[in-house]
Scaffold this active site. Structure first.
Site, PDB file in Angstrom:
ATOM      1  N   ASP A 194       0.818  -1.216   0.000  1.00  0.00           N
ATOM      2  CA  ASP A 194       0.000   0.000   0.000  1.00  0.00           C
ATOM      3  C   ASP A 194       0.852   1.267   0.000  1.00  0.00           C
ATOM      4  OD1 ASP A 194       0.817  -0.858   2.592  1.00  0.00           O
ATOM      5  OD2 ASP A 194      -0.545   0.583   3.515  1.00  0.00           O
ATOM      6  N   GLU A 195       0.238   2.314  -0.525  1.00  0.00           N
ATOM      7  CA  GLU A 195       0.726   3.698  -0.395  1.00  0.00           C
ATOM      8  C   GLU A 195       2.202   3.874  -0.743  1.00  0.00           C
ATOM      9  OE1 GLU A 195      -2.012   5.768   2.880  1.00  0.00           O
ATOM     10  OE2 GLU A 195      -0.716   4.234   3.742  1.00  0.00           O
TER      11      GLU A 195
HETATM   12  C1  ACM Z   1      -3.813   1.398   4.415  1.00  0.00           C
HETATM   13  O1  ACM Z   1      -4.676   1.899   5.139  1.00  0.00           O
HETATM   14  N1  ACM Z   1      -2.743   2.086   4.068  1.00  0.00           N
HETATM   15  C2  ACM Z   1      -3.931   0.044   3.906  1.00  0.00           C
END
Ligand code: ACM
Length: 525
Positions: free
Chosen positions: A329-330
């Site tokens: 993620d991110e």
């Molecule tokens: C997330 O909340 N970065 C998965």
């Protein structure tokens, strides 16, 4: 001192407030999650006394073990523990039967019959017995949770329950990276999950602020990466034997641990510990703030993949569950092609170590290996929908963690001191009153493995805080994951939920007394 008319007005206001709060008690027992079928038979209850034995079939070691967990709930300081026996008895008893022919109940279902003559719990497999025991426990008055108190006799209403879950994956995620939580804290979380028939504990074991799992041969990860946390506190990490203990404790309660090491971003703690993970070979300082998206391992260095291999090998060897979660993620520091190249290699490493890959919904942009699971946290984004549909068409499955519904780190209302608001306020109703199918358009029910409520811990420093953020909302997520879609109603659920307040009080759970729920006044019954 207020005058008489002020006093009368105050009294009237107090009376109005208390009558507004005293809702009619629901006639059915306040079970959460609501079973598939529940019939209140009427007639006299079963009365559990100090002479009531728990009966298992000769040689059924798992039934005996599950009975032992019920014994711990039923133990009192004055009368001790009820006996577990293998022989039929003439006195009323609680019987736990494993019948492998009961295919209709599945791996987690059970049938529970309660009458004045006795309790019979039948399941095809041990997990079903365990869930039947949780239902029996919730049928008992909340005072049973005071394990050292005198609480017998206990009346259990006469019911017929036939139950099995809607979804196989019913989870909670605990971020032990932003703040660290010790083994006993995690065991406490497992206990509370199990009461609500949740069966996946996703441990977010690394992030920018901390690396929390010992990896043999890579001591710097925990020596450097484990020594702090958000706010600069002391941090910590799980030794391999700590991790084994958590896994074992969870497995004994039919909870599978899903370990996550977040890659390639959210990696400052790893980068600070292992210089060769950085493209320039220079380790950054430890990070104790709460920004996201600024870190990435160097995807062009073979050292990175050797590192991922060491980490995944260790997690795979120590984790009995099928899955290893590698985050994804991110990642704002990498161009999409570099990100895709990294994820492709990372998931191949997971497969090579005999596990299935799980990642946050960003990984759906990449071609996923067979058996992969996408954890959807941004279902509201059109781009997520598109990518997830494509992944599902190619064979991936989905776990739903909508951040604007069931992120337990979001405040439930603006009065809360703990929690953040970047995904909005996630009230008690928000966490309950939603439907997994249709949340990502075009993803059929067969592709949905279940639901999972994440608790990120930027503002959550102790297990008391964990409880306060998780309850009551986690109970709603448990019902979304277990109970049939038909018949779920917020107006009915909130009355049932209110009855769990006294049980949490008895268990010492620090829960948020949300004004959305008509909590009963008074003490524990
Ligand atoms: C997330 O909340 N970065 C998965």
């Amino acid at each position: 001192m207020p005058g008489p008319s002020r006093l009368i007005a105050l009294l009237a206001a107090l009376l109005a407030a208390s009558s507004a709060r005293s809702q009619p008690a629901p006639s059915a027992p306040a079970l959460i999650p609501m079973p598939l079928q529940l019939e209140v038979v009427g007639g006299p209850p079963f009365v559990f006394t100090s002479r009531t034995p728990l009966v298992v079939e000769p040689g059924d070691a798992e039934a005996r073990r599950v009975a032992g967990l019920l014994v711990e709930v039923l133990r009192t300081s004055d009368e001790g523990a009820p006996p577990v026996v293998e022989a039929e008895t003439t006195t009323p008893s609680v019987r736990l039967l494993t019948q492998s022919t009961r295919d209709d109940l599945g791996a987690e279902g059970y049938q529970l019959s309660v009458s004045a003559q006795g309790v019979t719990l039948t399941a095809a497999a041990p997990a079903g017995l365990f869930y039947g025991v949780q239902t029996l426990r919730q049928l008992m008055p909340p005072r049973v949770e005071y394990t050292a108190a005198r609480h017998r006799p206990l009346a259990v209403p006469a019911v017929e329950v036939t139950d099995r879950p809607r979804f196989a994956w019913r989870g909670m995620m605990l971020d032990v990276a932003r703040h660290f939580f010790g083994v006993e804290d995690v065991e406490r979380v497992v206990d509370l999950m199990a009461l609500y028939k949740l069966n996946r504990l996703h441990l977010h074991l690394s992030d920018d602020q901390g690396w929390r799992i010992e990896i043999p041969g890579r001591p710097a990860l925990t020596e450097v990466g484990g020594r702090t946390e958000v706010g600069g506190g002391p941090g910590g990490f799980y030794t391999t034997s700590d991790y084994d203990r958590i896994v074992r404790y969870a497995a004994e309660r039919f909870v599978t641990v899903v370990p996550e090491v977040d890659l390639p971003g959210h990696t400052n703690a790893a980068l600070a510990s292992v210089p060769e993970l950085n493209c320039d070979g220079v380790a950054p300082e430890p990070y104790t703030g709460i920004r996201v998206g600024f870190s990435s391992v160097c995807v062009d260095r073979e050292a990175t993949y050797a590192f991922v291999d060491d980490v995944v090998r260790e997690l795979a060897a120590r984790t009995p569950g099928d899955e290893v979660h590698l985050g994804g993620d991110e990642v704002r520091e990498l161009p999409p092609t570099d990100y895709a190249r990294f994820v492709a290699r990372a998931q191949a490493i997971v497969r090579r170590h005999g596990k299935r890959f799980v990642g946050w919904d960003e990984v759906a942009e990449v071609d996923l290996a067979p058996g992969a699971t996408v954890q959807v946290w941004r279902p509201q984004l059109a781009s997520t929908g598109q990518a997830v549909r494509r992944a599902v068409d190619a064979g991936a499955r989905v776990v739903l963690s909508p951040s604007d519904r069931i992120y337990l780190d979001m405040k439930a209302d603006s009065s809360m001191v703990l929690g953040l608001t970047w995904a909005g306020l996630n009230g008690v109703r928000d966490a309950y009153d939603w439907e997994p199918v249709g949340m990502v358009e075009g993803v059929p029910e067969t592709a949905i493995r279940g639901v999972e409520a994440p608790l990120w811990t930027e503002t959550v420093g102790t297990v008391r805080d964990v409880e306060f953020m998780a309850f009551p909302r986690l109970a709603g997520v448990a019902e979304v994951g277990w109970s049939p879609r038909a018949g779920r109603s917020w107006d009915e659920y909130r009355l049932r939920l209110a009855q769990h307040g006294p049980r949490w009080t008895a268990l010492g759970v620090s829960f948020f007394r949300s004004p959305e729920v008509p909590w009963p006044l008074g003490g524990v019954e």
